[in-house]
Design a protein around this motif. Structure first.
Motif, mmCIF file in Angstrom:
data_model
loop_
_atom_site.group_PDB
_atom_site.id
_atom_site.type_symbol
_atom_site.label_atom_id
_atom_site.label_comp_id
_atom_site.label_asym_id
_atom_site.label_seq_id
_atom_site.Cartn_x
_atom_site.Cartn_y
_atom_site.Cartn_z
ATOM 1 N N LEU A 241 0.397 1.373 -10.080
ATOM 2 C CA LEU A 241 0.958 -0.086 -9.887
ATOM 3 C C LEU A 241 1.294 -1.745 -10.783
ATOM 4 O O LEU A 241 1.628 -2.026 -10.849
ATOM 5 C CB LEU A 241 0.871 -0.854 -8.666
ATOM 6 C CG LEU A 241 1.130 -2.315 -8.020
ATOM 7 C CD1 LEU A 241 2.562 -0.999 -7.113
ATOM 8 C CD2 LEU A 241 0.461 -2.419 -6.173
ATOM 9 N N ASP A 242 0.218 -1.480 -11.514
ATOM 10 C CA ASP A 242 0.178 -2.707 -13.478
ATOM 11 C C ASP A 242 0.373 -1.979 -14.199
ATOM 12 O O ASP A 242 0.710 -2.848 -14.646
ATOM 13 C CB ASP A 242 -1.477 -2.468 -13.086
ATOM 14 C CG ASP A 242 -2.883 -2.696 -12.299
ATOM 15 O OD1 ASP A 242 -2.518 -4.018 -11.356
ATOM 16 O OD2 ASP A 242 -3.848 -2.471 -12.279
ATOM 17 N N ILE B 61 9.571 13.058 -4.272
ATOM 18 C CA ILE B 61 7.993 13.768 -5.416
ATOM 19 C C ILE B 61 7.376 14.894 -5.607
ATOM 20 O O ILE B 61 6.896 14.744 -6.864
ATOM 21 C CB ILE B 61 7.118 12.866 -4.171
ATOM 22 C CG1 ILE B 61 7.569 11.488 -3.615
ATOM 23 C CG2 ILE B 61 5.995 13.008 -4.798
ATOM 24 C CD1 ILE B 61 6.694 10.768 -2.944
ATOM 25 N N CYS B 62 8.137 15.772 -4.798
ATOM 26 C CA CYS B 62 7.113 16.901 -4.855
ATOM 27 C C CYS B 62 8.132 17.249 -6.429
ATOM 28 O O CYS B 62 8.069 18.022 -6.787
ATOM 29 C CB CYS B 62 7.685 17.961 -3.511
ATOM 30 S SG CYS B 62 6.840 17.651 -2.462
ATOM 31 N N LYS B 63 9.421 17.226 -6.311
ATOM 32 C CA LYS B 63 10.763 17.808 -7.629
ATOM 33 C C LYS B 63 9.241 16.494 -8.749
ATOM 34 O O LYS B 63 9.903 17.183 -9.947
ATOM 35 C CB LYS B 63 11.671 17.219 -7.481
ATOM 36 C CG LYS B 63 12.538 17.796 -6.619
ATOM 37 C CD LYS B 63 13.918 17.580 -6.865
ATOM 38 C CE LYS B 63 14.771 18.917 -5.248
ATOM 39 N NZ LYS B 63 16.407 17.951 -5.222
ATOM 40 N N VAL B 64 9.574 15.429 -8.990
ATOM 41 C CA VAL B 64 8.611 14.943 -9.972
ATOM 42 C C VAL B 64 7.319 15.568 -10.849
ATOM 43 O O VAL B 64 6.930 15.443 -11.274
ATOM 44 C CB VAL B 64 8.969 13.505 -10.231
ATOM 45 C CG1 VAL B 64 7.748 12.961 -10.997
ATOM 46 C CG2 VAL B 64 9.925 12.648 -9.967
ATOM 47 N N VAL B 65 6.329 15.747 -9.124
ATOM 48 C CA VAL B 65 5.559 16.880 -9.685
ATOM 49 C C VAL B 65 5.102 18.143 -9.896
ATOM 50 O O VAL B 65 5.107 18.244 -11.081
ATOM 51 C CB VAL B 65 4.557 16.380 -8.071
ATOM 52 C CG1 VAL B 65 3.363 16.971 -8.467
ATOM 53 C CG2 VAL B 65 4.264 14.876 -7.585
ATOM 54 N N LEU C 189 3.774 5.802 -5.922
ATOM 55 C CA LEU C 189 3.862 5.668 -7.261
ATOM 56 C C LEU C 189 2.689 6.492 -7.680
ATOM 57 O O LEU C 189 2.639 7.298 -8.773
ATOM 58 C CB LEU C 189 4.239 4.242 -7.487
ATOM 59 C CG LEU C 189 4.282 3.096 -7.665
ATOM 60 C CD1 LEU C 189 4.486 1.786 -8.417
ATOM 61 C CD2 LEU C 189 5.949 3.525 -8.461
ATOM 62 N N GLY C 190 1.461 6.301 -6.796
ATOM 63 C CA GLY C 190 0.572 7.717 -7.233
ATOM 64 C C GLY C 190 0.149 8.987 -7.282
ATOM 65 O O GLY C 190 0.392 9.305 -8.351
ATOM 66 N N PRO D 197 0.668 -1.237 0.520
ATOM 67 C CA PRO D 197 -0.510 0.127 0.608
ATOM 68 C C PRO D 197 1.020 1.533 0.124
ATOM 69 O O PRO D 197 0.555 2.683 -0.472
ATOM 70 C CB PRO D 197 -0.622 0.149 1.400
ATOM 71 C CG PRO D 197 -1.206 -1.369 1.208
ATOM 72 C CD PRO D 197 0.323 -2.056 1.078
ATOM 73 N N PHE D 198 2.060 1.384 0.574
ATOM 74 C CA PHE D 198 2.599 2.441 0.524
ATOM 75 C C PHE D 198 3.598 2.731 -0.617
ATOM 76 O O PHE D 198 3.276 3.822 -0.850
ATOM 77 C CB PHE D 198 3.845 2.169 1.604
ATOM 78 C CG PHE D 198 4.867 3.353 1.971
ATOM 79 C CD1 PHE D 198 4.359 4.715 3.106
ATOM 80 C CD2 PHE D 198 5.979 3.266 1.560
ATOM 81 C CE1 PHE D 198 5.103 5.525 2.612
ATOM 82 C CE2 PHE D 198 7.485 4.454 1.385
ATOM 83 C CZ PHE D 198 7.103 5.495 1.826
#
Length: 116
Positions: free
Chosen positions: A52-53, A105-109, A45-46, A39-40
């Motif tokens: 995940l798929d 994550i913030c940089k990627v977003v 990834l979300g 779940p983490f």
């Protein structure tokens, strides 16, 4: 020298069946990694707009898929992953590791939003 390291050094790709199309994204982990905290993983990834798929999980990089997350103890070149962290168990137990993951994550977003 390990066989797979030799093949990588020679830039030789692994054989893959054409019957099974590869997924567009790859998550790298150690062989002995415990990925029971799925779940983490799914939540992380979300956040970077990957389901995940859409991901294969492997211990080594291979041509084709984009490496989304490298959570191996020993990082190898080329370093092309969007997210690079310690193994998942270490991330789950260490606040500094979580903070570094969140910053990545913030940089990627932000990058994804600018590309739109």
């Amino acid at each position: 020298m390990e066989k797979s390291a030799f093949l990588d050094a020679m830039n030789i790709t692994r054989w893959r069946s054409a019957d099974k199309p590869g997924k567009p994204f790859l998550v790298l982990h150690d062989i002995d990694a415990d990925l029971s905290a799925q779940p983490f993983i799914e939540q992380v990834l979300g956040l970077v707009n990957v389901s995940l798929d859409q991901c294969d999980f492997d211990c080594e990089t291979h041509r084709g898929p984009q490496v989304v997350w490298d959570m191996r103890k020993t990082k190898r070149r080329p370093r092309v992953a969007w997210l690079v962290t310690a193994p998942l168990d270490d991330v789950m137990q260490n606040g500094d590791e979580k903070r570094q993951l969140w910053q990545q994550i913030c940089k990627v977003v932000n990058k994804q939003q600018k590309e739109r």
